[in-house]
Design an enzyme around this catalytic site. Structure first.
Site, PDB file in Angstrom:
ATOM      1  N   THR A 185      27.670  27.177  19.434  1.00 57.31           N
ATOM      2  CA  THR A 185      26.676  26.783  18.432  1.00 57.31           C
ATOM      3  C   THR A 185      25.667  25.882  19.129  1.00 57.31           C
ATOM      4  OG1 THR A 185      27.946  24.832  17.865  1.00 57.31           O
ATOM      5  CG2 THR A 185      28.287  26.765  16.511  1.00 57.31           C
ATOM      6  N   GLU A 330      29.789  29.911  13.130  1.00 60.84           N
ATOM      7  CA  GLU A 330      31.205  29.680  12.799  1.00 60.84           C
ATOM      8  C   GLU A 330      31.728  30.658  11.750  1.00 60.84           C
ATOM      9  OE1 GLU A 330      28.874  27.462  13.196  1.00 60.84           O
ATOM     10  OE2 GLU A 330      29.598  25.544  13.917  1.00 60.84           O
ATOM     11  N   LYS A 439      16.236  11.233   1.590  1.00 66.69           N
ATOM     12  CA  LYS A 439      16.839  10.359   0.587  1.00 66.69           C
ATOM     13  C   LYS A 439      15.784   9.385   0.090  1.00 66.69           C
ATOM     14  CE  LYS A 439      21.424  11.051   2.302  1.00 66.69           C
ATOM     15  NZ  LYS A 439      21.763  11.220   3.698  1.00 66.69           N
TER      16      LYS A 439
HETATM   17  P1  AMP Z   1      23.485  29.294  13.439  1.00 70.09           P
HETATM   18  O1  AMP Z   1      24.893  28.955  13.683  1.00 70.09           O
HETATM   19  O2  AMP Z   1      22.590  29.070  14.610  1.00 70.09           O
HETATM   20  O3  AMP Z   1      23.355  30.672  12.879  1.00 70.09           O
HETATM   21  O4  AMP Z   1      22.939  28.281  12.332  1.00 70.09           O
HETATM   22  C1  AMP Z   1      23.539  28.171  11.075  1.00 70.09           C
HETATM   23  C2  AMP Z   1      22.702  27.345  10.144  1.00 70.09           C
HETATM   24  O5  AMP Z   1      21.442  27.971   9.903  1.00 70.09           O
HETATM   25  C3  AMP Z   1      23.301  27.191   8.776  1.00 70.09           C
HETATM   26  O6  AMP Z   1      24.296  26.206   8.732  1.00 70.09           O
HETATM   27  C4  AMP Z   1      22.085  26.844   7.936  1.00 70.09           C
HETATM   28  O7  AMP Z   1      21.737  25.482   8.039  1.00 70.09           O
HETATM   29  C5  AMP Z   1      20.998  27.675   8.575  1.00 70.09           C
HETATM   30  N1  AMP Z   1      20.787  28.921   7.831  1.00 70.09           N
HETATM   31  C6  AMP Z   1      21.233  30.144   8.129  1.00 70.09           C
HETATM   32  N2  AMP Z   1      20.801  31.044   7.213  1.00 70.09           N
HETATM   33  C7  AMP Z   1      20.072  30.364   6.306  1.00 70.09           C
HETATM   34  C8  AMP Z   1      19.375  30.730   5.112  1.00 70.09           C
HETATM   35  N3  AMP Z   1      19.302  31.973   4.680  1.00 70.09           N
HETATM   36  N4  AMP Z   1      18.768  29.734   4.429  1.00 70.09           N
HETATM   37  C9  AMP Z   1      18.811  28.449   4.855  1.00 70.09           C
HETATM   38  N5  AMP Z   1      19.439  28.058   5.962  1.00 70.09           N
HETATM   39  C10 AMP Z   1      20.065  29.002   6.687  1.00 70.09           C
END
Ligand code: AMP
Length: 544
Positions: A185, A330, A439
């Site tokens: 990640t 994850e 916030k």
């Molecule tokens: P990654 O592991 O790089 O795919 O990042 C995951 C994170 O991307 C998630 O925990 C979210 O914060 C964000 N994310 C993924 N898809 C969306 C979505 N459709 N809308 C808003 N945030 C998203």
């Protein structure tokens, strides 16, 4: 009493085998890194994946060893991926957009023994090679004719590497819980952490995602996975497409609007998946050229919140259905999909749009809840927002080598780090990353919602909202905009546009314009960097 069914392990090699046998004539088309378009059938992909497996064995790779890939979406990457996993080793996809020091960190942490890489990354790796402690040899995903002169240890052209092996190979029967793939990640704080998929989790996830109301891929589909294989299994497409024998169009390294458009049209693509920034580039290309999309039927959009303007343009102007999805590395990675309920078919489009903007409902295999900071579950009323937690067979139970410690709550739920609401119909909506929430006076303001609305302004290409220190309210929102090329807008015009579309107390205290907003390696806005940049910014309201 035990059931009397066969013990058939869920292995990704079963997907490859099924695909090669029953969809052997279907094609994988690639815009190759060398330049020309390249075509190959799934039958040949399986043969060549078996040769990869045998070549790895000949090198001394054993089950459980990690084999890295630093590569774009191409047929060779796909073959290498199935060859590595099929023989029981672990494919470790590395995101080339990470900082070089992070690439070195994760290759060392994973203890990659061989690295498959594209021509594009040879210069980068030559600089990094001294820091890559465990890599024994580099396989360059090309043929002898395109092989560069390189100082990389044991460098060999992929075609030569597999030429020495034949395809006389039977995929081994592994325990389905065997490690299969590894993806780090791109955490914004601390070192990246490794998510280790199993064969079972990959197969179950691909089956779950591919349900009719999910991605619903078909043998007749032609799929363009713009989302890279190094971004969490290309959102499962690297498995789901082969499960049903859908043709693949691999975009290689050119992901700009014009290049994507050309592939969509010339290869008659029906389904594609990418993050919002890629779709923004395509839509801008379509607007500039007046071109239409003739075969594309559906797109999946995720990775960041999908702005309303993208959904509306695709659906209204080009007749392409949008499926908004949420997930994370994850989660293998998909957690929810904006699957509509049957009664919604009769709804006016404006109402439907509000639902499509949400991140959707969990597919089967994903359990979900929201809690307050003390871990108490919050109501599913579409209003309360709290920490989003998930549980299921394709969700991480921890990180490689125990990094990050215990990541599950007492009930086995994983804290996603996202903040969300869940409505009574089960639709989840992300309001923020926990660390990005603004916030203000003890209340939370959703930066994502304001950003979504701001990019609906005709002159705004991209928007980010961050919290800036305020003497009275702790934090107040600052809206940062990038304008479209050749367009102009003032602070007042943008604020007037937002007026009435969000609660009064959510209105940004100021608007600033930048030429560019920084992005992470997976295309998300770098809020940390923006917060740092505007750390001493004095809001006009702070002076009062
Ligand atoms: P990654 O592991 O790089 O795919 O990042 C995951 C994170 O991307 C998630 O925990 C979210 O914060 C964000 N994310 C993924 N898809 C969306 C979505 N459709 N809308 C808003 N945030 C998203």
């Amino acid at each position: 009493m035990q059931g009397l069914m066969q013990d058939w392990p869920l292995l990704v090699s079963k997907i490859m085998e099924h695909c090669g046998r029953y969809y052997g004539d279907q094609q994988v088309v690639t815009r190759s890194i060398e330049g020309p378009m390249h075509r190959i059938t799934y039958r040949e992909v399986e043969f060549r994946a078996k040769r990869v497996a045998k070549a790895l064995l000949a090198h001394g790779i054993k089950q459980g060893d990690r084999v890295g890939t630093l590569a774009w979406n191409t047929w060779r990457h796909l073959e290498a991926w199935y060859g590595i996993a099929g023989m029981g080793a672990v494919y470790h996809t590395i995101n080339p957009r990470l900082f070089p020091s992070q690439i070195a960190y994760i290759a060392n942490h994973a203890e990659d023994r061989i690295l498959f890489t594209d021509l594009t990354f040879v210069p980068l790796l030559e600089k990094l090679a001294g820091e890559l402690k465990t890599i024994e040899r580099y396989v360059i995903l090309t043929d002898a004719g395109h092989m560069p002169k390189t100082t990389l240890k044991g460098a060999i052209a992929y075609e030569d590497f597999i030429a020495a092996a034949d395809a006389d190979y039977v995929w081994p029967r592994l325990d389905e819980n065997t490690a299969c793939g590894l993806c780090y990640t791109s955490g914004t704080t601390g070192n990246p952490k490794g998510v280790l998929y199993s064969h079972r989790s990959n197969v179950l996830h691909a089956l779950a995602v591919n349900a009719g109301d999910g991605l619903g891929l078909k043998n007749s589909d032609v799929i363009l996975p713009i989302v890279p294989m190094f971004h969490a299994n290309a959102w499962s497409i690297a498995f789901s497409a082969l499960q049903v024998g859908a043709s693949l169009v691999m975009p290689g390294m050119r992901l700009d609007g014009a290049s994507v458009f050309e592939l969509l049209e010339t290869e008659k693509v029906t389904f594609s998946a990418a993050v919002p920034t890629v779709w923004l580039m395509l839509l801008q290309h379509l607007e500039q050229t007046g071109a239409k999309l003739s075969t594309l039927k559906r797109v999946a959009i995720g990775g960041s919140a999908c702005p309303q303007a993208i959904i509306e343009k695709f659906e209204r102007n080009y007749g392409v259905e949008v499926m908004h999805a949420w997930g994370m590395t994850e989660l293998s990675p998909i957690g929810t999909l904006a699957m509509m309920k049957p009664e919604m078919a009769a709804w006016p489009y404006e109402e439907l749009l509000k639902v499509k903007l949400k991140q959707g409902r969990p597919m089967f295999t994903v359990e979900m809840k929201i809690t307050d900071d003390a871990g108490r579950e919050l109501p599913r009323d579409g209003k309360a927002f709290g920490r989003l937690k998930v549980r299921g067979p394709a969700i991480a139970s921890g990180y490689l080598k125990g990094e990050g410690g215990n990541v599950l709550d007492a009930d086995g739920f994983f804290d996603t780090g996202d903040v969300a609401t869940i409505d009574p119909d089960g639709f989840m909506q992300i309001t923020d990353r926990a660390k990005d929430v603004i916030k203000s006076g003890g209340e939370w303001i959703s930066s994502i919602e304001i950003e979504n609305i701001a990019v609906g302004h005709p002159a705004v290409a991209e928007a980010a909202v961050i919290g800036v220190a305020h003497p009275k309210w702790d934090e107040r929102p600052l809206l940062i905009c990038v304008l479209k090329k050749g367009m102009a807008a003032t602070r007042e015009e943008i604020l007037t546009y937002l007026d009435g579309k969000i609660a009064k107390w959510w209105m940004p205290d100021d608007v600033v314009f930048l030429d560019e907003i920084p992005h992470t390696a997976t295309g998300k806005i770098q809020k940390m960097e923006l917060r740092e940049k505007f750390k001493s910014y004095r809001l006009p309201s702070a002076a009062a």
